[in-house]
Design an enzyme around this catalytic site. Structure first.
Site, PDB file in Angstrom:
ATOM      1  N   TYR A  50       0.834  -1.210   0.000  1.00  0.00           N
ATOM      2  CA  TYR A  50       0.000   0.000   0.000  1.00  0.00           C
ATOM      3  C   TYR A  50       0.870   1.263   0.000  1.00  0.00           C
ATOM      4  O   TYR A  50       0.374   2.337   0.328  1.00  0.00           O
ATOM      5  CB  TYR A  50      -0.911   0.019   1.218  1.00  0.00           C
ATOM      6  CG  TYR A  50      -1.959  -1.069   1.247  1.00  0.00           C
ATOM      7  CD1 TYR A  50      -2.956  -1.124   0.282  1.00  0.00           C
ATOM      8  CD2 TYR A  50      -1.954  -2.037   2.238  1.00  0.00           C
ATOM      9  CE1 TYR A  50      -3.924  -2.117   0.307  1.00  0.00           C
ATOM     10  CE2 TYR A  50      -2.915  -3.032   2.281  1.00  0.00           C
ATOM     11  CZ  TYR A  50      -3.901  -3.069   1.316  1.00  0.00           C
ATOM     12  OH  TYR A  50      -4.855  -4.051   1.347  1.00  0.00           O
ATOM     13  N   ASP A  59      -0.657  -8.874  10.151  1.00  0.00           N
ATOM     14  CA  ASP A  59       0.321  -9.902   9.802  1.00  0.00           C
ATOM     15  C   ASP A  59       1.032  -9.470   8.522  1.00  0.00           C
ATOM     16  O   ASP A  59       0.387  -9.425   7.470  1.00  0.00           O
ATOM     17  CB  ASP A  59      -0.421 -11.222   9.596  1.00  0.00           C
ATOM     18  CG  ASP A  59       0.495 -12.416   9.614  1.00  0.00           C
ATOM     19  OD1 ASP A  59       1.673 -12.252   9.947  1.00  0.00           O
ATOM     20  OD2 ASP A  59       0.027 -13.521   9.283  1.00  0.00           O
ATOM     21  N   HIS A 107       4.209  -7.580  -3.876  1.00  0.00           N
ATOM     22  CA  HIS A 107       2.857  -7.550  -4.389  1.00  0.00           C
ATOM     23  C   HIS A 107       2.181  -6.220  -4.076  1.00  0.00           C
ATOM     24  O   HIS A 107       2.568  -5.489  -3.172  1.00  0.00           O
ATOM     25  CB  HIS A 107       2.043  -8.703  -3.804  1.00  0.00           C
ATOM     26  CG  HIS A 107       2.284  -8.886  -2.350  1.00  0.00           C
ATOM     27  ND1 HIS A 107       3.036  -9.914  -1.847  1.00  0.00           N
ATOM     28  CD2 HIS A 107       1.932  -8.142  -1.294  1.00  0.00           C
ATOM     29  CE1 HIS A 107       3.113  -9.801  -0.537  1.00  0.00           C
ATOM     30  NE2 HIS A 107       2.462  -8.737  -0.171  1.00  0.00           N
ATOM     31  N   TYR A 128     -10.750  -0.193   0.079  1.00  0.00           N
ATOM     32  CA  TYR A 128     -10.642   0.466   1.388  1.00  0.00           C
ATOM     33  C   TYR A 128      -9.265   1.054   1.599  1.00  0.00           C
ATOM     34  O   TYR A 128      -9.053   1.845   2.522  1.00  0.00           O
ATOM     35  CB  TYR A 128     -10.987  -0.520   2.512  1.00  0.00           C
ATOM     36  CG  TYR A 128      -9.856  -1.359   3.062  1.00  0.00           C
ATOM     37  CD1 TYR A 128      -9.371  -2.458   2.367  1.00  0.00           C
ATOM     38  CD2 TYR A 128      -9.279  -1.054   4.291  1.00  0.00           C
ATOM     39  CE1 TYR A 128      -8.337  -3.222   2.870  1.00  0.00           C
ATOM     40  CE2 TYR A 128      -8.247  -1.824   4.806  1.00  0.00           C
ATOM     41  CZ  TYR A 128      -7.787  -2.910   4.098  1.00  0.00           C
ATOM     42  OH  TYR A 128      -6.755  -3.676   4.596  1.00  0.00           O
ATOM     43  N   ARG A 129      -8.334   0.749   0.716  1.00  0.00           N
ATOM     44  CA  ARG A 129      -6.941   1.117   0.912  1.00  0.00           C
ATOM     45  C   ARG A 129      -6.262   0.895  -0.435  1.00  0.00           C
ATOM     46  O   ARG A 129      -6.652  -0.007  -1.185  1.00  0.00           O
ATOM     47  CB  ARG A 129      -6.363   0.137   1.922  1.00  0.00           C
ATOM     48  CG  ARG A 129      -5.225   0.571   2.771  1.00  0.00           C
ATOM     49  CD  ARG A 129      -5.047  -0.521   3.819  1.00  0.00           C
ATOM     50  NE  ARG A 129      -3.873  -0.282   4.620  1.00  0.00           N
ATOM     51  CZ  ARG A 129      -3.387  -1.159   5.485  1.00  0.00           C
ATOM     52  NH1 ARG A 129      -3.970  -2.331   5.615  1.00  0.00           N
ATOM     53  NH2 ARG A 129      -2.327  -0.876   6.201  1.00  0.00           N
TER      54      ARG A 129
END
Lengths: 192, 528
Positions: free
Chosen positions: B91, B150, B387, B473-474
């Site tokens: 992110y 995590d 990723h 959401y992100r």
């Protein structure tokens, strides 16, 4: 898929590596008596090369530590407290995930990768070494064996590394944490 | 050394001197080596001209220093970008939205201010990691749990501000929801406290989140109107025991009553985070012909295969916390409900774990489920350098899951290349009241075409999701404009409100320009 356990039966025993017997001047800026400056040598016990690396450094008086299945144990239980107080070099021969995590964690104590040599191992056990760092490291990596035995030689290199050398920013964040699909990726590294 | 955009070299040099005066020489970083540490390790723009890079980094140790840094930045209109520990990989990591921004690295603000295990809260600074907080609690034998993501190397404060999530009970695993009160430095250097913290001498800062009057805390989450320097959190009282039970249901269409029942158990507070799966996912090779059928495999064919192989179609891992007698009662009730509502449902109970755990139990337990941070998530994966998360929010129903599978599989089929999901993929269940249909797109450090393909697919799939009413959401900085554009109700009224607030609070536009697609006036309408 390649099973790295099956590939990495590249025992170090009996290998008279070029670096192990190499006189100090050939190691460029390496200098005698710095082995004691390594605070920890980190190894991944799943790989024989890494075990040989740790064994050689232990023989030279360096305290070794297994990366284990969860690196948190090593960092938060051992390294972080000391390195927050006082920075000290650490070196390792591990998988990429361990270096990736340690590089991220070391940022929090103001330390960074000083050199790294990626070792890409194909399914026949052939090893391709890809170094980034000071000239002495590049030169030394050229002499590493293309099969078994490089772990012990990396140990010698790490024990003699001059931590005052100017570092190469290209060594930072060079790979992600994962291996390629068709090769096993180990990496030798130093963080200071 | 790069210079922040729109700043003259002379001003930059003067500002650097003033940053040094604010935090000391050891807290200002400008060398390539230092700045390289702040690159996003999972950047989808790695080594491309558009990669988001910092120009410098500043590491204050106190709120007062943060305030002074912000004042200097405002004086010279230098864009700044705060990070807590900068570990939200997938992110954005520790890199800014706007290249040339100065990273304000809060790692040295690492004090646990308070943990109370009678009233169950903590107050921490941004540089405190989940590991730090966990150790603080363990060392003192305090009877509270944290809820951690995590991997758990991030900051509770930073994770909450990015709307991060965890693995125990709903009220705690939505980390921003579990926050209670914060302290923040505004773009003019002013320091505010929210909730009860605004009342000098109040002892309830981390207990009652609203205080009096409008609540503004949400502006600081995924926002860019200040730097949060302290935050309170509600903590879970340490339970006596923990047990899992995995329910397996036989038919594909059982997913509808399965999710409905699990929702009921969870929303009633009987279980923690559920974990869905499909035993058929591991048998995809045997189902290749069925999976190739236009429109997807017929449910009855999958059911027949599952029955022949003595596999179920879906599973859900239920997590129970509390006193052993309470757990036993909750498990018995859950089994009764599933057995009545879904014919053929079966159960497999895990071991009842009483705390403290033995070393053997610690080695085998799913650590995040019992509030123990770890870094094991990085082991054993192959094939990429990292990723990029695509994280659309979908309704918490079986019908929505099956629809999302079809819609997203169509995107991959249309674009070619490997699909990241299958008819057996299940959503992530971190959110209490919604699902996230999470997918990790590969990124590469060495092959730009991989990243280009990933970016194209991301942009397309964000649009497709929005057409179906699913928004993320992100998102990583490279896609935050795209995601915000999807939240377009009433001619993007929400974004316009954000921009109005941004202009009022941060007229010079120095604070985290572009975060969540909210740009300061002078950069609006163009991408970083």
């Amino acid at each position: 898929m390649v099973d790295r356990r099956s590939i990495l039966k590249l025992g170090a025993a009996g290998v008279a590596g070029a670096l192990v017997g190499m006189p100090l001047p050939v190691l460029g800026a390496a200098r005698a008596g710095v082995s004691g400056t390594l605070f920890r040598a980190v190894f991944d016990g799943r790989f024989e090369e890494a075990v040989a690396f740790a064994g050689e450094l232990r023989r030279r008086g360096v305290v070794t530590a297994s990366a284990g299945p969860d690196l948190a144990t090593l960092w938060y239980g051992d390294l972080q407290a000391r390195l927050r107080r006082e920075r000290a070099p650490i070196a390792g021969l591990t998988d990429r995930a361990t270096l990736f995590c340690l590089e991220e964690l070391a940022r929090s104590v103001g330390m960074r990768v000083a050199f790294r040599i990626d070792h890409l191992i194909d399914d026949r056990g052939r090893v391709e070494h890809d170094p980034v760092g000071p000239a002495a490291i590049l030169a030394a990596a050229r002499t590493l064996p293309a099969e078994s035995g490089f772990g012990r030689e990396i140990a010698v290199l790490a024990s003699r590394f001059d931590w005052r050398q100017r570092r190469d920013a290209a060594a930072l964040k060079r790979t992600g944490p994962f291996s390629p699909e068709n090769k096993t990726a180990l990496v030798s590294w130093a963080i200071a | 050394m790069a210079i922040p955009p729109g700043v003259s070299n002379r001003d930059w040099q003067t500002a650097l001197q003033q940053f040094v005066q604010a935090v000391g020489e050891s807290g200002v970083f400008t060398s390539d080596e230092d700045i390289g540490l702040y690159r996003d390790a999972y950047s989808p723009l790695w080594e491309e001209p558009e990669e988001r890079l910092a120009s410098a980094a500043i590491a204050p140790t106190t709120t007062e220093q943060v305030s002074e840094v912000v004042r200097v930045a405002n004086r010279f209109r230098i864009p700044i970008f705060p990070i807590a520990t900068g570990r939200n990989l997938g992110y954005g990591g520790s890199a800014p939205n706007l290249s040339g921004s100065v990273v304000v690295d809060l790692k040295r603000m690492n004090r646990v201010i308070e943990v109370d295990d009678r009233r169950h809260f903590a107050i921490v600074e941004p540089g405190v990691s989940y590991f730090d907080l966990y150790r603080h609690i363990q060392d003192r034998g305090l009877k509270v749990w944290i809820d951690c993501p995590d991997p758990g190397w991030g900051s509770p404060l930073g994770n909450a501000l990015d709307h991060g999530v965890g693995y125990t009970f709903g009220a705690y695993r939505d980390h921003f929801h579990s926050h209670c009160g914060l302290e923040a430095v505004l773009p003019n250097g002013d320091v505010i406290r929210t909730g009860m913290g605004a009342l000098p001498g109040a002892k309830t800062w981390a207990e009652y989140r609203y205080g009096f009057g409008p609540t503004v805390d949400g502006l600081f989450a995924q926002g860019n109107v200040g730097i949060v320097t302290k935050m309170g959190f509600h903590l879970l009282p340490a339970p006596e025991a923990y047990q899992t039970s995995v329910v397996t249901v036989p038919r594909r269409n059982d997913i509808v009553p399965l999710i409905g029942l699990v929702n009921e158990l969870e929303h009633a507070g009987l279980i923690g985070q559920p974990g869905y799966g499909s035993p058929l996912a591991a048998r995809r090779a045997d189902l290749e012909e069925l999976l190739k059928r236009p429109g997807g495999p017929p449910a009855e064919d999958l059911d027949r295969f599952a029955q022949e192989q003595k596999l179920g179609s879906w599973t859900c891992r239920l997590q129970f916390y509390g006193a052993p007698a309470v757990i036993a009662a909750h498990i018995a009730y859950a089994k009764d409900r599933f057995t009545r509502d879904i014919p053929g449902a079966t159960f497999e109970d895990g071991e009842l774990l009483r705390f403290p755990l033995t070393q053997e139990q610690l080695d085998s337990v799913r650590k995040v489920a019992v509030g123990i941070p770890n870094l094991a998530a990085f082991g054993g994966r192959r094939g990429s350098d990292g990723h990029l998360w695509f994280a659309p929010v979908i309704p918490k129903t079986g019908e929505a899951v099956l629809e999302a599978q079809r819609v997203f599989m169509d995107v991959f089929a249309r674009r070619g290349g490997p699909a990241l999901i299958s008819p057996f993929s299940m959503p992530a269940t971190w959110m209490y009241r919604a699902f996230v249909f999470l997918m990790g797109f590969p990124i590469s450090r060495s092959d730009v075409t991989v990243n280009q393909r990933t970016r194209e697919t991301m942009r397309e799939i964000i649009k497709v999701a929005a057409e179906h009413g699913w928004g993320e959401y992100r998102a990583a900085p490279a896609f935050q404009d795209d995601v915000m554009a999807a939240y377009s109700y009433n001619n993007s009224a929400l974004l316009r409100l954000h921009e109005t607030i941004k202009d009022a609070i941060d007229p010079n536009g120095i604070m985290a320009a572009g975060r969540s697609g909210i740009w300061p006036r002078h950069l609006r309408g163009r991408r970083a």
